[in-house]
Design a protein around this motif. Structure first.
Motif, mmCIF file in Angstrom:
data_model
loop_
_atom_site.group_PDB
_atom_site.id
_atom_site.type_symbol
_atom_site.label_atom_id
_atom_site.label_comp_id
_atom_site.label_asym_id
_atom_site.label_seq_id
_atom_site.Cartn_x
_atom_site.Cartn_y
_atom_site.Cartn_z
ATOM 1 N N ASP A 47 2.754 -16.252 -7.745
ATOM 2 C CA ASP A 47 3.623 -17.380 -7.422
ATOM 3 C C ASP A 47 5.100 -16.977 -7.439
ATOM 4 N N ARG A 48 5.530 -16.249 -8.466
ATOM 5 C CA ARG A 48 6.949 -15.868 -8.572
ATOM 6 C C ARG A 48 7.336 -14.880 -7.482
ATOM 7 N N LEU A 49 6.459 -13.938 -7.169
ATOM 8 C CA LEU A 49 6.766 -13.002 -6.083
ATOM 9 C C LEU A 49 6.939 -13.761 -4.763
ATOM 10 N N ARG A 50 6.075 -14.725 -4.526
ATOM 11 C CA ARG A 50 6.193 -15.542 -3.309
ATOM 12 C C ARG A 50 7.508 -16.305 -3.303
ATOM 13 N N ARG A 51 7.832 -16.964 -4.421
ATOM 14 C CA ARG A 51 9.069 -17.747 -4.500
ATOM 15 C C ARG A 51 10.309 -16.863 -4.371
ATOM 16 N N LEU A 52 10.304 -15.719 -5.028
ATOM 17 C CA LEU A 52 11.462 -14.813 -4.963
ATOM 18 C C LEU A 52 11.628 -14.236 -3.562
ATOM 19 N N THR A 53 10.516 -14.001 -2.881
ATOM 20 C CA THR A 53 10.580 -13.516 -1.502
ATOM 21 C C THR A 53 11.096 -14.619 -0.577
ATOM 22 N N GLU A 54 10.590 -15.826 -0.730
ATOM 23 C CA GLU A 54 11.061 -16.958 0.081
ATOM 24 C C GLU A 54 12.542 -17.229 -0.143
ATOM 25 N N ALA A 55 13.025 -16.987 -1.363
ATOM 26 C CA ALA A 55 14.436 -17.226 -1.685
ATOM 27 C C ALA A 55 15.335 -16.087 -1.209
ATOM 28 N N GLY A 56 14.747 -15.015 -0.704
ATOM 29 C CA GLY A 56 15.545 -13.902 -0.208
ATOM 30 C C GLY A 56 16.017 -12.945 -1.289
ATOM 31 N N ILE A 57 15.416 -13.016 -2.461
ATOM 32 C CA ILE A 57 15.786 -12.134 -3.578
ATOM 33 C C ILE A 57 14.981 -10.839 -3.513
ATOM 34 N N LEU A 58 13.746 -10.963 -3.074
ATOM 35 C CA LEU A 58 12.888 -9.810 -2.849
ATOM 36 C C LEU A 58 12.490 -9.773 -1.378
ATOM 37 N N ALA A 59 12.187 -8.592 -0.917
ATOM 38 C CA ALA A 59 11.617 -8.416 0.414
ATOM 39 C C ALA A 59 10.349 -7.589 0.247
ATOM 40 N N THR A 60 9.456 -7.698 1.200
ATOM 41 C CA THR A 60 8.236 -6.912 1.156
ATOM 42 C C THR A 60 8.280 -5.839 2.232
ATOM 43 N N ARG A 61 7.575 -4.771 1.945
ATOM 44 C CA ARG A 61 7.359 -3.748 2.962
ATOM 45 C C ARG A 61 5.955 -3.201 2.733
ATOM 46 N N PRO A 62 5.289 -2.855 3.813
ATOM 47 C CA PRO A 62 3.902 -2.405 3.668
ATOM 48 C C PRO A 62 3.819 -0.987 3.116
ATOM 49 N N TYR A 63 2.763 -0.732 2.383
ATOM 50 C CA TYR A 63 2.423 0.625 1.951
ATOM 51 C C TYR A 63 0.910 0.739 2.041
ATOM 52 N N SER A 64 0.439 1.932 2.103
ATOM 53 C CA SER A 64 -1.006 2.111 2.121
ATOM 54 C C SER A 64 -1.388 3.338 1.313
ATOM 55 N N VAL A 65 -2.541 3.221 0.713
ATOM 56 C CA VAL A 65 -3.160 4.309 -0.026
ATOM 57 C C VAL A 65 -4.322 4.763 0.857
ATOM 58 N N PRO A 66 -4.535 6.069 1.004
ATOM 59 C CA PRO A 66 -5.631 6.536 1.857
ATOM 60 C C PRO A 66 -6.959 5.836 1.546
ATOM 61 N N ARG A 67 -7.644 5.423 2.600
ATOM 62 C CA ARG A 67 -8.950 4.757 2.528
ATOM 63 C C ARG A 67 -8.900 3.362 1.926
ATOM 64 N N ARG A 68 -7.738 2.786 1.907
ATOM 65 C CA ARG A 68 -7.591 1.393 1.428
ATOM 66 C C ARG A 68 -6.800 0.617 2.448
ATOM 67 N N ARG A 69 -6.908 -0.697 2.368
ATOM 68 C CA ARG A 69 -6.150 -1.534 3.306
ATOM 69 C C ARG A 69 -4.669 -1.513 2.944
ATOM 70 N N SER A 70 -3.835 -1.797 3.921
ATOM 71 C CA SER A 70 -2.389 -1.845 3.703
ATOM 72 C C SER A 70 -2.056 -3.016 2.790
ATOM 73 N N ARG A 71 -1.083 -2.819 1.937
ATOM 74 C CA ARG A 71 -0.619 -3.873 1.017
ATOM 75 C C ARG A 71 0.896 -3.935 1.070
ATOM 76 N N ASP A 72 1.446 -4.947 0.411
ATOM 77 C CA ASP A 72 2.900 -5.080 0.351
ATOM 78 C C ASP A 72 3.425 -4.578 -0.980
ATOM 79 N N GLU A 73 4.595 -3.967 -0.926
ATOM 80 C CA GLU A 73 5.338 -3.672 -2.139
ATOM 81 C C GLU A 73 6.646 -4.436 -2.052
ATOM 82 N N TYR A 74 7.307 -4.593 -3.182
ATOM 83 C CA TYR A 74 8.487 -5.450 -3.282
ATOM 84 C C TYR A 74 9.731 -4.627 -3.564
ATOM 85 N N VAL A 75 10.810 -4.997 -2.904
ATOM 86 C CA VAL A 75 12.112 -4.352 -3.101
ATOM 87 C C VAL A 75 13.169 -5.439 -3.222
ATOM 88 N N LEU A 76 14.246 -5.106 -3.920
ATOM 89 C CA LEU A 76 15.352 -6.050 -4.039
ATOM 90 C C LEU A 76 16.144 -6.101 -2.739
#
Length: 142
Positions: A47-76
């Motif tokens: 919930d907080r990651l979603r709220r902080l991202t919606e507020a423009g405090i965090l942004a997401t960018r995709p990352y992937s680990v071999p043989r796994r689906r892509s996921r998001d990581e968070y940056v300021l």
């Protein structure tokens, strides 16, 4: 008129939101790392990651680990970086008024010389303002 303090507290005014911002600022980027470091329940972190991202405090960018689906990581974002002085000020205040004399978990330091960072009030004219003597709050309420 907007009550900026109320607006800020509505966005980051709970323990988990600020701890998440702190952990991301320390280099943790992935959900599981953030959850482990904050010890917040998974649903709260989500919930907080979603709220902080919606507020423009965090942004997401995709990352992937071999043989796994892509996921998001968070940056300021710039807005998130602008919260670092607030975290430093809260840390200072806690050390002075709540501390047991032990070194806090996180100490903010200047990367150039290694000295401790402290929060200070400075006027736009360059003078330091002491909250006990030279600080006046202008109230703009109707």
């Amino acid at each position: 008129m907007i009550d900026s303090v109320a607006a800020v507290l509505g966005t980051v005014g709970d323990r988990w939101a600020l701890l998440i911002v702190r952990e991301v600022s320390l280099g943790l980027r992935r959900f599981d790392e953030i959850q482990r470091a904050t010890t917040a329940p998974r649903q709260v972190v989500s919930d907080r990651l979603r709220r902080l991202t919606e507020a423009g405090i965090l942004a997401t960018r995709p990352y992937s680990v071999p043989r796994r689906r892509s996921r998001d990581e968070y940056v300021l974002t710039e807005a998130g970086l602008d919260l670092l002085p607030v975290l430093s000020a809260l840390s200072d205040w806690g050390e002075r008024h709540l501390g047991s004399g032990a070194l806090p978990d996180v100490v903010y330091r200047h990367s150039g010389c290694g000295g401790r960072i402290t929060a200070v009030l400075r006027c736009e004219c360059g003078d330091h303002a002491d909250p006990r003597h030279r600080l006046v709050a202008e109230v703009n309420r109707l």
